[in-house]
Structure formats: structure tokens, C-alpha cells
Design a protein around this motif. Structure first.
Motif, PDB file in Angstrom:
ATOM      1  N   ARG A   1       0.810  -1.214   0.000  1.00  0.00           N
ATOM      2  CA  ARG A   1       0.000   0.000   0.000  1.00  0.00           C
ATOM      3  C   ARG A   1       0.843   1.265   0.000  1.00  0.00           C
ATOM      4  NH1 ARG A   1      -5.230  -0.579   0.658  1.00  0.00           N
ATOM      5  NH2 ARG A   1      -5.504   1.482   1.544  1.00  0.00           N
TER       6      ARG A   1
ATOM      7  N   SER B   1       2.990   1.908  -2.185  1.00  0.00           N
ATOM      8  CA  SER B   1       3.269   2.250  -3.569  1.00  0.00           C
ATOM      9  C   SER B   1       1.960   2.230  -4.365  1.00  0.00           C
ATOM     10  CB  SER B   1       4.272   1.263  -4.167  1.00  0.00           C
ATOM     11  OG  SER B   1       4.659   1.679  -5.452  1.00  0.00           O
ATOM     12  N   THR B   2       2.066   2.493  -5.651  1.00  0.00           N
ATOM     13  CA  THR B   2       0.867   2.483  -6.497  1.00  0.00           C
ATOM     14  C   THR B   2       1.208   1.835  -7.832  1.00  0.00           C
ATOM     15  OG1 THR B   2       1.383   4.624  -7.490  1.00  0.00           O
ATOM     16  CG2 THR B   2      -0.013   4.645  -5.525  1.00  0.00           C
ATOM     17  N   THR B   3       0.180   1.447  -8.547  1.00  0.00           N
ATOM     18  CA  THR B   3       0.379   0.876  -9.884  1.00  0.00           C
ATOM     19  C   THR B   3       1.111   1.878 -10.781  1.00  0.00           C
ATOM     20  OG1 THR B   3      -1.701  -0.293  -9.598  1.00  0.00           O
ATOM     21  CG2 THR B   3      -0.818  -0.209 -11.829  1.00  0.00           C
ATOM     22  N   GLY B   4       0.710   3.142 -10.674  1.00  0.00           N
ATOM     23  CA  GLY B   4       1.325   4.171 -11.513  1.00  0.00           C
ATOM     24  C   GLY B   4       2.814   4.321 -11.251  1.00  0.00           C
ATOM     25  N   LEU B   5       3.183   4.273  -9.994  1.00  0.00           N
ATOM     26  CA  LEU B   5       4.594   4.430  -9.624  1.00  0.00           C
ATOM     27  C   LEU B   5       5.412   3.216 -10.102  1.00  0.00           C
ATOM     28  CD1 LEU B   5       5.856   6.804  -8.120  1.00  0.00           C
ATOM     29  CD2 LEU B   5       5.851   5.424  -6.054  1.00  0.00           C
TER      30      LEU B   5
ATOM     31  N   ARG C   1       4.634   1.267 -12.621  1.00  0.00           N
ATOM     32  CA  ARG C   1       4.700   1.372 -14.085  1.00  0.00           C
ATOM     33  C   ARG C   1       5.811   2.317 -14.507  1.00  0.00           C
ATOM     34  NH1 ARG C   1       4.166   4.850 -17.680  1.00  0.00           N
ATOM     35  NH2 ARG C   1       3.694   6.402 -16.082  1.00  0.00           N
ATOM     36  N   LEU C   2       5.849   3.482 -13.879  1.00  0.00           N
ATOM     37  CA  LEU C   2       6.841   4.502 -14.234  1.00  0.00           C
ATOM     38  C   LEU C   2       8.273   3.956 -14.075  1.00  0.00           C
ATOM     39  CD1 LEU C   2       7.790   7.407 -14.818  1.00  0.00           C
ATOM     40  CD2 LEU C   2       7.414   7.918 -12.407  1.00  0.00           C
ATOM     41  N   PHE C   3       8.560   3.395 -12.913  1.00  0.00           N
ATOM     42  CA  PHE C   3       9.942   2.969 -12.670  1.00  0.00           C
ATOM     43  C   PHE C   3      10.265   1.636 -13.345  1.00  0.00           C
ATOM     44  CE2 PHE C   3       9.373   6.200  -9.420  1.00  0.00           C
ATOM     45  CZ  PHE C   3      10.468   6.986  -9.743  1.00  0.00           C
TER      46      PHE C   3
ATOM     47  N   ARG D   1      11.385   2.650 -16.805  1.00  0.00           N
ATOM     48  CA  ARG D   1      12.764   3.160 -16.755  1.00  0.00           C
ATOM     49  C   ARG D   1      13.760   2.003 -16.598  1.00  0.00           C
ATOM     50  NH1 ARG D   1      12.456   8.749 -13.181  1.00  0.00           N
ATOM     51  NH2 ARG D   1      10.918   9.761 -14.512  1.00  0.00           N
TER      52      ARG D   1
END
Lengths: 155, 117
Positions: free
Chosen positions: A104, A106-110, A112-114, A117
Motif C-alpha cells: 500500500r 506504492s501504487t500501480t502508476g509508480l 509502471r513509471l519505474f 525506466r
């Protein structure tokens, strides 16, 4: 954290740190483990790798059935306490798969972003494919033991 | 709220001088629900990072024994991010260039955010 090849360690460490991942697993599309963070038992790693690559293969076929030839970018399972991010990406050494378990914090969006990268960094850093050595019966056990020792740190 | 209404609401935000983009973001998963942005603005990345920022602010205020944050502003040398809480864990997020009309932007976001959901 355990890696089969040392150059994988820093990108994976950064992915775990930035995304807040609890568990991270990097493997080939066929389920061969390349690096892992957060697992304590070898059996769990093997099971997660087999299940992860299986899920991705299944959803890839599902994508083709519905006319999406390129497949789905990622598969996300969102639970109440933790989520699982599963995605494949191309490298000079074939298609690799990442499995990230996040809580909890973190998030799916975070993730995905990393993860994107991380995939870009792996693509840039990956050494060229080497000629695959023939696995001989007399060397098989030794090679397998060496790989497992490297991944799990057992002596 | 319908997607058409979301679009109208976001376009209202992007009409303010210096605003490069605006998005409705789910704080639950850090994903974009709806967006209106100029080319070159990675709204998915902005949404993920804005959500992380909002969550840190929430944790900080909890430690301080305060209420939950309603508006979070991050001012940087190359721009400003403003996030305002709406309903259903949705946040209205805007990204502005340096020199943008921030006062007007904050007021408008504060007025529009309660309409989310």
C-alpha cells in the motif's frame, strides 16, 4: 538481492528503491530466473517465475484472440493489501519478464513509471548475446548448482 | 460525472496562462483517469509522481496530528505542480510553467475539485 549477472544489480536496486517494491523478480520469457529481490526460499522463486511467465503467455494469447497482435503491455493484479505488476520487455538477449509485488506504500502508476525506466536501462546495458555453450551431461549438475548458489547465496 | 464533463473541466484549467496540462488522477493507484495536456507532457508519469507526493504529504500530516491535505503544491525551478483533492480519492492535478498565473490556478482548482467523482 541476488543476481545471476552483476550488471543487473544496480538497475534492480534502483527499481526496488524508487517503486517501493516488496518483491521483484526478473526472468526470461520461459521462466528462467535472472535476478530476484525479497524472496527467501528458492522454491518460492521457482514457483513465482513459472506462474508469472505462464500468466504473461496466457494473456498474450488472449490478446491475440481479441485482435491485439502486439499483446498487452502489462498485467496488474490489485489486491486489498498488495498488488502484482507483471510485464515483458525486449532486450538484446530476447524477451524478459519482470514481476513486481508492491504494497500500500506504492501504487500501480509508480511501479509502471519505474519499471519502464528499468526496462529501458536494461535494454541499454545488456551485453550482446553470447554463444550458448552446449550443456553436457557431466557439467549439467555443476552448472545448475552454481546458478542456484548465485541466486540464493547458499554454499 | 461524465467523461465529457471531465474534459470540459480540465480544458477550463488549461486555459489559464502557463498551464501545460491537467489531469484527474486516482490516488488509489496513481493512474490517470482523464487528462488534457500539451504534447510532451507525460501525464502518466506526472500522475504517478503526484500521487507519491500526495501520499507523503498525507503521512507527514498524520505524524503532525493534522487533518488530511486538501491541496499540495510543489514549486520547482522549471515549473509548479498543484494537486487538489476531489471526491472518491480523485485528485485534480495541474502542471504549470514558471510564471504561470498560480493564484488563479489554485483558486480554480479549489473550485473545480469538489465536482470530481
Amino acid at each position: 538481492m541476488r543476481v545471476l549477472e552483476p550488471w543487473l544489480a544496480e538497475p534492480l536496486r534502483e527499481l526496488v528503491r524508487e517503486s517501493g517494491a516488496r518483491v521483484a523478480l526478473l526472468m526470461t520469457a520461459s521462466g528462467q530466473v535472472l535476478a530476484q529481490h525479497g524472496f527467501t526460499r528458492s522454491l518460492d522463486v521457482m514457483a513465482a517465475a513459472a506462474l508469472g511467465s505462464g500468466i504473461l503467455a496466457t494473456t498474450g494469447e488472449l490478446a491475440r484472440l481479441v485482435g491485439n497482435e502486439a499483446g498487452f503491455g502489462a498485467v496488474v493484479h490489485q489486491g486489498r493489501q498488495q498488488g502484482v505488476w507483471l510485464a515483458g520487455f525486449d532486450t538484446p538477449r530476447g524477451r524478459w519478464v519482470g514481476l513486481i509485488v508492491f504494497g500500500r506504500g506504492s501504487t500501480t502508476g509508480l511501479v509502471r513509471l519505474f519499471f519502464e525506466r528499468f526496462a529501458a536501462r536494461i535494454q541499454a546495458l545488456a551485453p550482446a548475446p553470447t554463444v550458448v555453450r552446449e550443456v553436457l551431461a557431466e557439467g549439467f549438475e555443476r552448472e545448475l548448482d552454481a546458478s542456484l548458489r548465485q541466486l540464493f547465496g547458499t554454499s | 460525472m461524465t467523461p465529457a464533463r471531465w474534459q470540459a473541466l480540465l480544458e477550463e484549467v488549461t486555459l489559464i496562462g502557463g498551464v501545460r496540462g491537467a489531469a484527474v488522477v486516482s490516488a488509489e493507484d496513481g493512474l490517470v483517469v482523464h487528462e488534457a495536456a500539451m504534447d510532451g507532457v507525460a501525464t502518466a508519469d506526472v500522475a504517478a509522481l503526484a500521487t507519491a507526493l500526495v501520499r507523503r504529504a498525507q503521512s507527514l500530516l498524520q505524524v503532525l496530528g493534522d487533518e488530511v491535505p486538501r491541496m499540495v503544491t510543489l514549486a520547482a525551478t522549471r515549473g509548479t505542480l498543484v494537486a487538489v483533492q476531489g471526491k472518491l480519492d480523485l485528485w485534480l492535478v495541474a502542471l504549470a510553467e514558471p510564471g504561470a498565473e498560480l493564484g488563479r490556478l489554485r483558486l480554480l482548482l479549489g473550485d473545480l475539485a469538489p465536482e470530481l467523482g
